[in-house]
Design a protein around this motif. Sequence first.
Motif, PDB file in Angstrom:
ATOM      1  N   GLN A 169      17.410  35.075  34.119  1.00 24.79           N
ATOM      2  CA  GLN A 169      18.524  34.446  34.832  1.00 24.79           C
ATOM      3  C   GLN A 169      18.994  33.182  34.112  1.00 24.79           C
ATOM      4  O   GLN A 169      20.184  32.899  34.055  1.00 24.79           O
ATOM      5  N   LEU A 170      18.040  32.432  33.578  1.00 29.39           N
ATOM      6  CA  LEU A 170      18.407  31.211  32.864  1.00 29.39           C
ATOM      7  C   LEU A 170      19.158  31.548  31.578  1.00 29.39           C
ATOM      8  O   LEU A 170      20.156  30.896  31.250  1.00 29.39           O
ATOM      9  N   ARG A 171      18.729  32.585  30.884  1.00 28.46           N
ATOM     10  CA  ARG A 171      19.451  33.020  29.679  1.00 28.46           C
ATOM     11  C   ARG A 171      20.874  33.452  30.025  1.00 28.46           C
ATOM     12  O   ARG A 171      21.824  33.140  29.309  1.00 28.46           O
ATOM     13  N   GLU A 172      21.037  34.177  31.133  1.00 35.74           N
ATOM     14  CA  GLU A 172      22.366  34.602  31.569  1.00 35.74           C
ATOM     15  C   GLU A 172      23.251  33.397  31.871  1.00 35.74           C
ATOM     16  O   GLU A 172      24.438  33.391  31.543  1.00 35.74           O
ATOM     17  N   LEU A 173      22.679  32.386  32.497  1.00 37.00           N
ATOM     18  CA  LEU A 173      23.440  31.179  32.805  1.00 37.00           C
ATOM     19  C   LEU A 173      23.918  30.498  31.520  1.00 37.00           C
ATOM     20  O   LEU A 173      25.088  30.136  31.398  1.00 37.00           O
ATOM     21  N   VAL A 174      23.027  30.360  30.554  1.00 34.23           N
ATOM     22  CA  VAL A 174      23.382  29.740  29.266  1.00 34.23           C
ATOM     23  C   VAL A 174      24.475  30.555  28.577  1.00 34.23           C
ATOM     24  O   VAL A 174      25.465  30.000  28.082  1.00 34.23           O
ATOM     25  N   ASP A 175      24.324  31.876  28.563  1.00 32.74           N
ATOM     26  CA  ASP A 175      25.319  32.747  27.927  1.00 32.74           C
ATOM     27  C   ASP A 175      26.674  32.657  28.611  1.00 32.74           C
ATOM     28  O   ASP A 175      27.712  32.659  27.950  1.00 32.74           O
ATOM     29  N   SER A 176      26.676  32.564  29.935  1.00 28.59           N
ATOM     30  CA  SER A 176      27.959  32.498  30.641  1.00 28.59           C
ATOM     31  C   SER A 176      28.677  31.182  30.364  1.00 28.59           C
ATOM     32  O   SER A 176      29.894  31.157  30.216  1.00 28.59           O
ATOM     33  N   HIS A 197      32.272  30.852  28.498  1.00 28.92           N
ATOM     34  CA  HIS A 197      33.408  30.140  29.080  1.00 28.92           C
ATOM     35  C   HIS A 197      33.897  29.043  28.140  1.00 28.92           C
ATOM     36  O   HIS A 197      35.092  28.847  27.991  1.00 28.92           O
ATOM     37  N   ALA A 198      32.974  28.352  27.503  1.00 32.88           N
ATOM     38  CA  ALA A 198      33.368  27.263  26.602  1.00 32.88           C
ATOM     39  C   ALA A 198      34.204  27.787  25.447  1.00 32.88           C
ATOM     40  O   ALA A 198      35.211  27.181  25.071  1.00 32.88           O
ATOM     41  N   SER A 199      33.816  28.945  24.894  1.00 32.18           N
ATOM     42  CA  SER A 199      34.587  29.475  23.773  1.00 32.18           C
ATOM     43  C   SER A 199      35.909  30.064  24.241  1.00 32.18           C
ATOM     44  O   SER A 199      36.879  30.074  23.506  1.00 32.18           O
ATOM     45  N   ALA A 200      35.964  30.529  25.487  1.00 33.65           N
ATOM     46  CA  ALA A 200      37.200  31.111  26.012  1.00 33.65           C
ATOM     47  C   ALA A 200      38.178  30.042  26.467  1.00 33.65           C
ATOM     48  O   ALA A 200      39.361  30.317  26.644  1.00 33.65           O
ATOM     49  N   SER A 201      37.718  28.811  26.651  1.00 39.39           N
ATOM     50  CA  SER A 201      38.596  27.788  27.193  1.00 39.39           C
ATOM     51  C   SER A 201      39.187  26.870  26.122  1.00 39.39           C
ATOM     52  O   SER A 201      39.749  25.845  26.446  1.00 39.39           O
TER      53      SER A 201
END
Length: 139
Positions: A93-100, A104-108
Amino acid sequence: MLAEALIALAGAAGSALVTAMTTDAWEGVKTRCARLLGRGDADAEARQEGRLEQSRQELLAADDRERAGREQEAAWAARLRDLLEDHPDSEGQLRELVDSVAGHASASVVQVNAQARDQAQQAVQGQGVQNVTFGPRQA
Protein backbone atom coordinates in the motif's frame (compact mmCIF):
# COMPACT_ATOMS: atom_id res chain seq x y z
CA MET A 1 15.28 -3.97 12.20
CA LEU A 2 13.99 -2.95 8.79
CA ALA A 3 15.68 -3.94 5.58
CA GLU A 4 17.47 -1.19 3.71
CA ALA A 5 14.88 -1.29 0.92
CA LEU A 6 12.06 -0.63 3.39
CA ILE A 7 13.96 2.22 5.00
CA ALA A 8 14.37 3.71 1.51
CA LEU A 9 10.66 3.19 0.84
CA ALA A 10 9.75 5.06 4.03
CA GLY A 11 12.07 7.91 2.98
CA ALA A 12 10.56 8.03 -0.49
CA ALA A 13 7.07 8.03 1.02
CA GLY A 14 7.96 10.91 3.37
CA SER A 15 9.27 12.87 0.40
CA ALA A 16 6.17 12.01 -1.66
CA LEU A 17 3.89 13.23 1.11
CA VAL A 18 5.66 16.57 1.35
CA THR A 19 5.61 16.92 -2.43
CA ALA A 20 1.87 16.21 -2.48
CA MET A 21 1.23 18.83 0.21
CA THR A 22 1.62 21.58 -2.38
CA THR A 23 -0.37 19.95 -5.19
CA ASP A 24 -3.98 19.50 -6.19
CA ALA A 25 -3.62 15.82 -5.29
CA TRP A 26 -3.24 16.60 -1.58
CA GLU A 27 -6.74 15.72 -0.40
CA GLY A 28 -6.63 12.28 -1.99
CA VAL A 29 -3.09 11.59 -0.81
CA LYS A 30 -3.93 12.75 2.71
CA THR A 31 -6.97 10.46 2.85
CA ARG A 32 -5.05 7.43 1.52
CA CYS A 33 -2.14 7.98 3.88
CA ALA A 34 -4.42 8.49 6.90
CA ARG A 35 -6.26 5.29 6.00
CA LEU A 36 -2.96 3.42 5.76
CA LEU A 37 -1.68 4.78 9.08
CA GLY A 38 -5.04 4.32 10.81
CA ARG A 39 -5.11 0.61 9.94
CA GLY A 40 -8.93 0.45 9.83
CA ASP A 41 -9.55 2.42 13.03
CA ALA A 42 -11.76 5.43 12.19
CA ASP A 43 -10.53 7.45 15.19
CA ALA A 44 -6.90 6.77 14.32
CA GLU A 45 -7.54 7.74 10.69
CA ALA A 46 -9.08 11.05 11.81
CA ARG A 47 -6.07 11.76 14.05
CA GLN A 48 -3.68 10.98 11.20
CA GLU A 49 -5.61 13.23 8.81
CA GLY A 50 -5.32 16.03 11.36
CA ARG A 51 -1.62 15.40 11.78
CA LEU A 52 -1.09 15.38 8.00
CA GLU A 53 -3.05 18.61 7.55
CA GLN A 54 -1.13 20.26 10.39
CA SER A 55 2.13 19.30 8.65
CA ARG A 56 0.87 20.84 5.42
CA GLN A 57 -0.13 24.06 7.16
CA GLU A 58 3.29 24.29 8.84
CA LEU A 59 4.99 23.74 5.50
CA LEU A 60 2.92 26.39 3.72
CA ALA A 61 3.42 28.92 6.52
CA ALA A 62 7.19 28.43 6.81
CA ASP A 63 9.52 31.28 5.91
CA ASP A 64 12.10 28.73 4.79
CA ARG A 65 9.93 26.21 2.97
CA GLU A 66 12.91 24.13 1.84
CA ARG A 67 14.09 23.58 5.42
CA ALA A 68 10.54 22.97 6.63
CA GLY A 69 10.06 20.45 3.84
CA ARG A 70 13.17 18.54 4.86
CA GLU A 71 11.97 18.47 8.46
CA GLN A 72 8.51 17.25 7.45
CA GLU A 73 10.03 14.59 5.18
CA ALA A 74 12.18 13.29 8.03
CA ALA A 75 9.27 13.24 10.48
CA TRP A 76 6.95 11.38 8.10
CA ALA A 77 9.69 8.98 7.03
CA ALA A 78 10.19 8.06 10.71
CA ARG A 79 6.46 7.49 11.19
CA LEU A 80 6.31 5.37 8.06
CA ARG A 81 9.35 3.33 9.11
CA ASP A 82 7.49 2.58 12.34
CA LEU A 83 4.44 1.55 10.32
CA LEU A 84 6.52 -0.81 8.17
CA GLU A 85 8.22 -2.28 11.21
CA ASP A 86 4.94 -2.86 13.07
CA HIS A 87 2.92 -3.87 10.00
CA PRO A 88 5.15 -5.31 7.26
CA ASP A 89 2.03 -6.12 5.24
CA SER A 90 1.56 -2.39 4.58
CA GLU A 91 4.54 -2.28 2.21
CA GLY A 92 2.45 -2.75 -0.94
CA GLN A 93 0.00 0.00 0.00
CA LEU A 94 2.85 2.37 0.79
CA ARG A 95 4.49 1.64 -2.57
CA GLU A 96 1.17 2.34 -4.31
CA LEU A 97 0.90 5.65 -2.49
CA VAL A 98 4.42 6.68 -3.55
CA ASP A 99 3.72 5.63 -7.16
CA SER A 100 0.46 7.55 -7.29
CA VAL A 101 2.11 10.76 -6.02
CA ALA A 102 4.93 10.34 -8.54
CA GLY A 103 2.39 9.78 -11.32
CA HIS A 104 0.42 12.87 -10.37
CA ALA A 105 3.55 15.01 -10.09
CA SER A 106 4.68 14.08 -13.59
CA ALA A 107 1.16 14.55 -14.99
CA SER A 108 0.77 18.00 -13.46
CA VAL A 109 3.69 19.65 -15.20
CA VAL A 110 2.54 22.78 -16.98
CA GLN A 111 4.57 24.51 -19.62
CA VAL A 112 3.89 28.14 -20.43
CA ASN A 113 5.47 29.84 -23.42
CA ALA A 114 5.11 33.60 -23.62
CA GLN A 115 6.91 36.36 -25.45
CA ALA A 116 7.22 40.03 -24.64
CA ARG A 117 8.92 42.69 -26.70
CA ASP A 118 10.30 46.12 -26.01
CA GLN A 119 8.77 47.51 -22.80
CA ALA A 120 6.19 44.75 -22.35
CA GLN A 121 6.24 42.66 -19.20
CA GLN A 122 5.05 39.17 -18.36
CA ALA A 123 3.72 37.64 -15.19
CA VAL A 124 3.15 33.98 -14.51
CA GLN A 125 1.34 33.03 -11.35
CA GLY A 126 1.34 29.62 -9.82
CA GLN A 127 2.61 27.45 -7.07
CA GLY A 128 5.70 25.33 -6.91
CA VAL A 129 8.98 25.64 -8.72
CA GLN A 130 9.18 28.05 -11.60
CA ASN A 131 12.13 28.49 -13.91
CA VAL A 132 12.33 31.64 -15.98
CA THR A 133 14.92 31.99 -18.70
CA PHE A 134 15.73 35.28 -20.36
CA GLY A 135 17.50 35.17 -23.66
CA PRO A 136 18.33 37.36 -26.59
CA ARG A 137 15.52 38.95 -28.55
CA GLN A 138 14.47 36.71 -31.41
CA ALA A 139 13.89 38.18 -34.83
